[in-house]
Motif scaffolding. Structure first.
Motif, PDB file in Angstrom:
ATOM      1  N   PHE A 141      27.047  52.982  72.087  1.00  0.00           N
ATOM      2  CA  PHE A 141      28.194  51.851  71.673  1.00  0.00           C
ATOM      3  C   PHE A 141      29.447  52.292  72.548  1.00  0.00           C
ATOM      4  CE2 PHE A 141      26.096  51.365  67.651  1.00  0.00           C
ATOM      5  CZ  PHE A 141      24.966  50.595  68.063  1.00  0.00           C
ATOM      6  N   GLU A 181      20.277  49.518  74.094  1.00  0.00           N
ATOM      7  CA  GLU A 181      18.850  48.964  73.941  1.00  0.00           C
ATOM      8  C   GLU A 181      17.902  49.611  74.968  1.00  0.00           C
ATOM      9  OE1 GLU A 181      21.545  47.443  75.297  1.00  0.00           O
ATOM     10  OE2 GLU A 181      21.153  46.478  77.326  1.00  0.00           O
ATOM     11  N   PHE A 219      23.778  50.789  59.645  1.00  0.00           N
ATOM     12  CA  PHE A 219      25.389  50.948  59.656  1.00  0.00           C
ATOM     13  C   PHE A 219      25.792  50.842  58.033  1.00  0.00           C
ATOM     14  CE2 PHE A 219      23.852  48.798  63.345  1.00  0.00           C
ATOM     15  CZ  PHE A 219      24.921  49.118  64.356  1.00  0.00           C
ATOM     16  N   TRP A 253      23.064  39.813  60.346  1.00  0.00           N
ATOM     17  CA  TRP A 253      23.497  38.629  61.106  1.00  0.00           C
ATOM     18  C   TRP A 253      23.552  37.550  60.036  1.00  0.00           C
ATOM     19  CZ3 TRP A 253      19.174  41.048  63.757  1.00  0.00           C
ATOM     20  CH2 TRP A 253      19.751  42.327  64.776  1.00  0.00           C
ATOM     21  N   HIS A 267      23.548  34.240  60.191  1.00  0.00           N
ATOM     22  CA  HIS A 267      22.788  33.215  60.525  1.00  0.00           C
ATOM     23  C   HIS A 267      21.248  32.988  60.591  1.00  0.00           C
ATOM     24  CE1 HIS A 267      22.893  35.440  64.305  1.00  0.00           C
ATOM     25  NE2 HIS A 267      21.996  34.455  64.923  1.00  0.00           N
ATOM     26  N   TYR A 269      13.448  40.739  64.474  1.00  0.00           N
ATOM     27  CA  TYR A 269      14.364  40.658  65.549  1.00  0.00           C
ATOM     28  C   TYR A 269      13.958  41.856  66.698  1.00  0.00           C
ATOM     29  CZ  TYR A 269      18.498  40.073  68.498  1.00  0.00           C
ATOM     30  OH  TYR A 269      19.427  39.857  69.385  1.00  0.00           O
ATOM     31  N   ARG A 275      12.279  41.409  70.217  1.00  0.00           N
ATOM     32  CA  ARG A 275      12.941  42.081  71.426  1.00  0.00           C
ATOM     33  C   ARG A 275      12.161  42.987  72.388  1.00  0.00           C
ATOM     34  NH1 ARG A 275      16.090  38.286  71.377  1.00  0.00           N
ATOM     35  NH2 ARG A 275      15.247  37.926  69.522  1.00  0.00           N
ATOM     36  N   ARG A 335      12.156  48.777  64.760  1.00  0.00           N
ATOM     37  CA  ARG A 335      12.439  49.445  66.080  1.00  0.00           C
ATOM     38  C   ARG A 335      11.266  50.552  66.548  1.00  0.00           C
ATOM     39  NH1 ARG A 335      16.728  50.799  70.120  1.00  0.00           N
ATOM     40  NH2 ARG A 335      15.619  49.732  71.828  1.00  0.00           N
ATOM     41  N   ASP A 354      30.037  45.423  64.801  1.00  0.00           N
ATOM     42  CA  ASP A 354      28.799  46.030  64.365  1.00  0.00           C
ATOM     43  C   ASP A 354      27.569  45.101  64.311  1.00  0.00           C
ATOM     44  OD1 ASP A 354      29.683  48.517  63.740  1.00  0.00           O
ATOM     45  OD2 ASP A 354      29.580  48.394  61.493  1.00  0.00           O
ATOM     46  N   LEU A 355      27.883  43.620  64.179  1.00  0.00           N
ATOM     47  CA  LEU A 355      26.925  42.620  64.429  1.00  0.00           C
ATOM     48  C   LEU A 355      26.371  42.694  66.073  1.00  0.00           C
ATOM     49  CD1 LEU A 355      28.579  39.775  62.453  1.00  0.00           C
ATOM     50  CD2 LEU A 355      26.678  41.484  61.702  1.00  0.00           C
ATOM     51  N   ARG A 362      26.708  45.117  68.056  1.00  0.00           N
ATOM     52  CA  ARG A 362      25.936  46.631  68.064  1.00  0.00           C
ATOM     53  C   ARG A 362      24.672  46.692  67.531  1.00  0.00           C
ATOM     54  NH1 ARG A 362      30.912  50.745  66.796  1.00  0.00           N
ATOM     55  NH2 ARG A 362      31.973  50.643  68.841  1.00  0.00           N
ATOM     56  N   ALA A 363      24.593  45.966  66.381  1.00  0.00           N
ATOM     57  CA  ALA A 363      23.413  46.092  65.690  1.00  0.00           C
ATOM     58  C   ALA A 363      22.291  45.522  66.623  1.00  0.00           C
ATOM     59  CB  ALA A 363      23.466  45.231  64.276  1.00  0.00           C
ATOM     60  N   ALA A 364      22.553  44.281  67.420  1.00  0.00           N
ATOM     61  CA  ALA A 364      21.628  43.363  68.113  1.00  0.00           C
ATOM     62  C   ALA A 364      21.447  44.398  69.262  1.00  0.00           C
ATOM     63  CB  ALA A 364      22.344  42.202  68.743  1.00  0.00           C
ATOM     64  N   ARG A 365      22.391  45.030  69.899  1.00  0.00           N
ATOM     65  CA  ARG A 365      21.902  45.952  71.146  1.00  0.00           C
ATOM     66  C   ARG A 365      20.941  47.155  70.681  1.00  0.00           C
ATOM     67  NH1 ARG A 365      25.544  45.863  75.077  1.00  0.00           N
ATOM     68  NH2 ARG A 365      24.158  46.740  76.312  1.00  0.00           N
ATOM     69  N   ALA A 366      21.336  47.928  69.458  1.00  0.00           N
ATOM     70  CA  ALA A 366      20.322  48.866  69.085  1.00  0.00           C
ATOM     71  C   ALA A 366      19.186  48.339  68.723  1.00  0.00           C
ATOM     72  CB  ALA A 366      21.158  49.463  67.816  1.00  0.00           C
ATOM     73  N   SER A 367      18.914  47.101  68.497  1.00  0.00           N
ATOM     74  CA  SER A 367      17.710  46.569  68.122  1.00  0.00           C
ATOM     75  C   SER A 367      16.962  46.210  69.402  1.00  0.00           C
ATOM     76  CB  SER A 367      17.792  45.208  67.372  1.00  0.00           C
ATOM     77  OG  SER A 367      18.359  45.574  65.997  1.00  0.00           O
ATOM     78  N   GLY A 368      17.565  46.500  70.475  1.00  0.00           N
ATOM     79  CA  GLY A 368      16.648  46.249  71.810  1.00  0.00           C
ATOM     80  C   GLY A 368      17.389  44.932  72.661  1.00  0.00           C
ATOM     81  N   ALA A 369      18.436  44.349  72.190  1.00  0.00           N
ATOM     82  CA  ALA A 369      18.768  43.145  72.847  1.00  0.00           C
ATOM     83  C   ALA A 369      19.591  43.760  74.025  1.00  0.00           C
ATOM     84  CB  ALA A 369      19.263  42.026  71.848  1.00  0.00           C
ATOM     85  N   GLY A 370      19.648  42.963  75.213  1.00  0.00           N
ATOM     86  CA  GLY A 370      20.565  43.541  76.310  1.00  0.00           C
ATOM     87  C   GLY A 370      21.755  42.560  75.981  1.00  0.00           C
ATOM     88  N   PRO A 371      22.822  42.745  76.813  1.00  0.00           N
ATOM     89  CA  PRO A 371      24.215  42.105  76.488  1.00  0.00           C
ATOM     90  C   PRO A 371      23.940  40.721  76.402  1.00  0.00           C
ATOM     91  CG  PRO A 371      24.167  43.262  78.430  1.00  0.00           C
ATOM     92  CD  PRO A 371      22.891  43.617  78.195  1.00  0.00           C
ATOM     93  N   ALA A 431      22.033  39.469  73.408  1.00  0.00           N
ATOM     94  CA  ALA A 431      22.886  39.527  72.124  1.00  0.00           C
ATOM     95  C   ALA A 431      23.734  38.337  72.316  1.00  0.00           C
ATOM     96  CB  ALA A 431      23.406  40.953  72.375  1.00  0.00           C
ATOM     97  N   VAL A 462      23.032  36.222  69.027  1.00  0.00           N
ATOM     98  CA  VAL A 462      23.856  36.777  67.733  1.00  0.00           C
ATOM     99  C   VAL A 462      25.272  36.182  67.898  1.00  0.00           C
ATOM    100  CG1 VAL A 462      25.122  38.575  66.823  1.00  0.00           C
ATOM    101  CG2 VAL A 462      22.638  38.865  67.339  1.00  0.00           C
TER     102      VAL A 462
END
Lengths: 369, 293
Positions: free
Chosen positions: A63, A88, A96, A102, A104, A113, A117, A165, B185-186, B188-197, B200, B204
């Motif tokens: 990050f 990724e 966290f 999320w 939604h 999710y 991915r 993951r 963090d929302l 970041r959580a997507a990125r850490a779950s394997g989503a590219g920018p 995400a 998200v």
């Protein structure tokens, strides 16, 4: 210890951080940190808030960009020397402090999710997510949204997402900090159990000493962005490098006394004119003269040749904490069961063990405490 | 606005009295059951007096053949509506909808820029934008006229500039509020779950921000639809907006036609508000969402 065995020397460490520096607005928040987590091990990052735990985890997760040093995950360079692999493409499962669910999406979708991915088909991902939710005991929450969950439920969902993951390395950032005490203990046990079953390594940031000592194979003490000590939970508890490390790793009393007859194993110490035979350890062998020693509550007991006056008695349920004013300073004694002494009373006590603290504290400029 | 103030003040005063008689403490939050009943009755009364009665009068006038005739069914007609639509109304309607759409869309873009800029410590910008909303419309319109009245005379662009200055704050407020709720963090959580920018952003960020973006757009659109103060100072030949046309017809002394126009204007504004209400409802009680991916 919860880890599944000894580190495998044939494998690259799960994560190796070398000379890592991360700055915010020019000021180093993580300052030259080197740390290795062996395959399958849990290392606790123990430090007060502001010590750089979250920043260190964020840098490992990808990050944050690093300013100096390098990070290797499973032997592969992911950060440093002009390399910055995006989050990724680092196989980390992050849990966290804020849960970061999320709003939604529904619980089943959140856990599915990472699977989606990873290119897994919709039906298969949904089935796998349900299986994970079942294993976490929250299958009945699959159709809920994060706002409809309690804190503990939210963190289980977040753990489910990290497990989905299937990473080689988990990064836990104070995952139980927002939970109340009984739930915290239960969730700590659950996190440890699921992590252990996955066989992956983990870096677990916490400011909770008991948590760090209980779940880690090794504890890294972080202070003002630097690692001040790394060791087994027992080592950091029994042999802290300095006074503040001692305070970070458990109840710590500092007692002034004199070494009369130093020896490698047991030394003769003098306190308030009374001579006692104590197992005195230290970084360096003890020398005769006045010293400061660390005394843990479990290293002393009521009854004995030394004298002290009861300052404070706190009944904690299974045990009672007694604060005793002695000739060398106030010490804490932990006795099993309800109080047997009253404040103000003069009592005898004995010292079984002590740890020699460095004469002068280390430079404390710029420290977080 | 005034209506809201009156109602709030009345309810507040009532609450004070009810609380004071019970506990002797000034408590606005705890109105007793009796006090609450009186409060609701008062609310209904005020709303009836200020909104319902005038609107019934408006509707009846619009439906009646001529002023002075009693508004009974045998005098009813749709001719007023026909005249209204036939006249300048149609053009003004199209013009106003276009103006509202462009204003709302541009305000969203400007609001997003401002919200992002404000995040990186450009506080003064937010203040300046809010000032645009606080300045009286008449003053703002005169200022815009003095600055751009030459090159932009008699164009919709002149009105658009004034609208943007006025409504930027609405979009900015709405968007920065929702951006603040989008915790880093929302993502970041997507990125850490394997989503590219981009992934995400699509899975998200966009879904989380969408309701407030739609709401911001609708609010500005509705405000732009019925804006009168600035429009009446800035319009020229061929650039009169709907509200200006309504005002003009009324001043020309044709109350039945202006009543019909007003009914249509209200209907359009209400229609513009519907997506807003839907979004609000969706935010409160979420409907089905397609699974991630």
């Amino acid at each position: 210890m919860t880890a599944g065995g000894e580190p495998d020397p044939g494998r690259a460490p799960a994560v190796a951080v070398d000379g890592l520096t991360v700055r915010y607005d020019g000021a180093p928040v993580v300052d030259g940190v080197s740390l290795t987590v062996a395959h399958g091990q849990v290392v606790a990052l123990l430090g007060p808030s502001g010590s750089g735990k979250t920043t260190l985890l964020s840098a490992i997760a990808g990050f944050l960009a690093v300013d100096a040093g390098e990070i290797r995950i499973g032997g592969e360079l992911v950060a440093g020397a002009g390399v910055h692999r995006p989050p990724e493409r680092r196989a980390c499962g992050v849990v966290f402090q804020s849960y970061a669910l999320w709003p939604h999406l529904r619980v089943a979708e959140i856990v599915a999710y990472p699977l989606r991915r990873a290119g897994i088909g919709r039906d298969q991902a949904a089935a796998r997510a349900m299986e994970l939710l079942g294993r976490l005991g929250i299958a009945h929450l699959a159709a809920r949204r994060p706002t409809e969950l309690s804190g503990g439920e939210q963190q289980r969902v977040a753990l489910g997402r990290a497990l989905a993951r299937d990473p080689r390395l988990y990064l836990f950032d104070e995952p139980t900090a927002h939970l109340d005490a009984p739930l915290r203990a239960r969730l700590q046990a659950e996190l440890a159990e699921h992590r252990r079953r996955s066989g992956a390594a983990a870096l677990y940031a916490t400011h909770d000493t008991a948590e760090a000592l209980a779940l880690a194979d090794r504890v890294a003490l972080l202070r003002a962005g630097r690692i001040v000590q790394v060791g087994t939970p027992q080592a950091v508890y029994e042999r802290p490098v300095d006074r503040r490390a001692a305070e970070l790793t458990g109840p710590a009393a500092v007692v002034d006394l004199a070494v009369v007859a130093p020896a490698t194993d047991r030394s003769i110490l003098a306190l308030g004119g009374v001579r006692v035979d104590v197992a005195l350890g230290g970084e360096r062998p003890p020398a005769a003269g006045p010293v400061q020693v660390l005394v843990r509550p479990d290293w002393v007991s009521l009854g004995g040749p030394l004298r002290g006056q009861v300052e404070l008695v706190a009944f904690r349920g299974p045990h009672t904490d007694v604060h005793l004013a002695t000739a060398g300073g106030t010490i804490g004694i932990r006795i099993p069961g309800p109080p047997t002494v009253a404040p103000g009373a003069w009592v005898g006590w004995s010292l079984e063990r002590a740890w020699l603290l460095p004469a002068a504290g280390p430079p404390s400029a710029g420290s977080a405490r | 606005m005034l209506l809201a103030l009156v109602v709030v003040a009345a309810a507040d005063a009532l609450g004070h009295r009810a609380g004071a008689t019970r506990s002797g403490l000034p408590s606005t939050g705890r109105v007793g059951a009796r006090g609450g009943g009186v409060g609701v009755a008062l609310l209904v009364g005020v709303v009836t007096l200020t909104t319902v009665v005038p609107f019934v009068a408006l509707l009846l006038t619009a439906l009646t053949r001529a002023v002075g005739l009693p508004p009974v069914p045998e005098h009813w007609t749709l001719a007023n509506f026909a005249m209204a639509v036939d006249g300048p109304f149609g053009e003004a309607l199209a013009r106003t909808v276009v103006l509202g759409t462009v204003t709302a869309s541009l305000v969203l873009v400007l609001g997003a820029v401002a919200a992002v800029a404000a995040r990186s410590r450009a506080r003064a910008l937010g203040t300046a934008i809010t000032l645009g909303f606080a300045v009286p419309g008449s003053a703002l319109a005169v200022a815009v006229l003095l600055a751009y009245g030459g090159p932009l005379r008699d164009t919709l662009a002149l009105i658009l500039v004034a609208y943007l200055a006025k409504f930027w704050a609405l979009g900015h407020r709405q968007l920065s509020g929702s951006l603040d709720r989008l915790a880093p963090d929302l993502v970041r959580a997507a990125r850490a779950s394997g989503a590219g920018p981009v992934d995400a952003l699509a899975t998200v960020v966009a879904p989380i921000l969408a309701p407030s973006v739609v709401a911001a757009w609708a609010i500005v659109f509705v405000f732009a639809l019925h804006e009168l103060t600035m429009s009446s100072l800035l319009y020229g030949p061929g650039t009169a907006t709907l509200a200006v046309v309504v005002l003009g017809v009324q001043q020309l002394g044709d109350p039945t036609v202006s009543a019909a126009l007003s009914v249509l204007l209200t209907a359009i504004v209400v229609a513009g508000t519907i997506p807003l209400l839907l979004v609000r409802r969706a935010a409160v009680r979420p409907g089905p969402v397609t699974p991630a991916g």
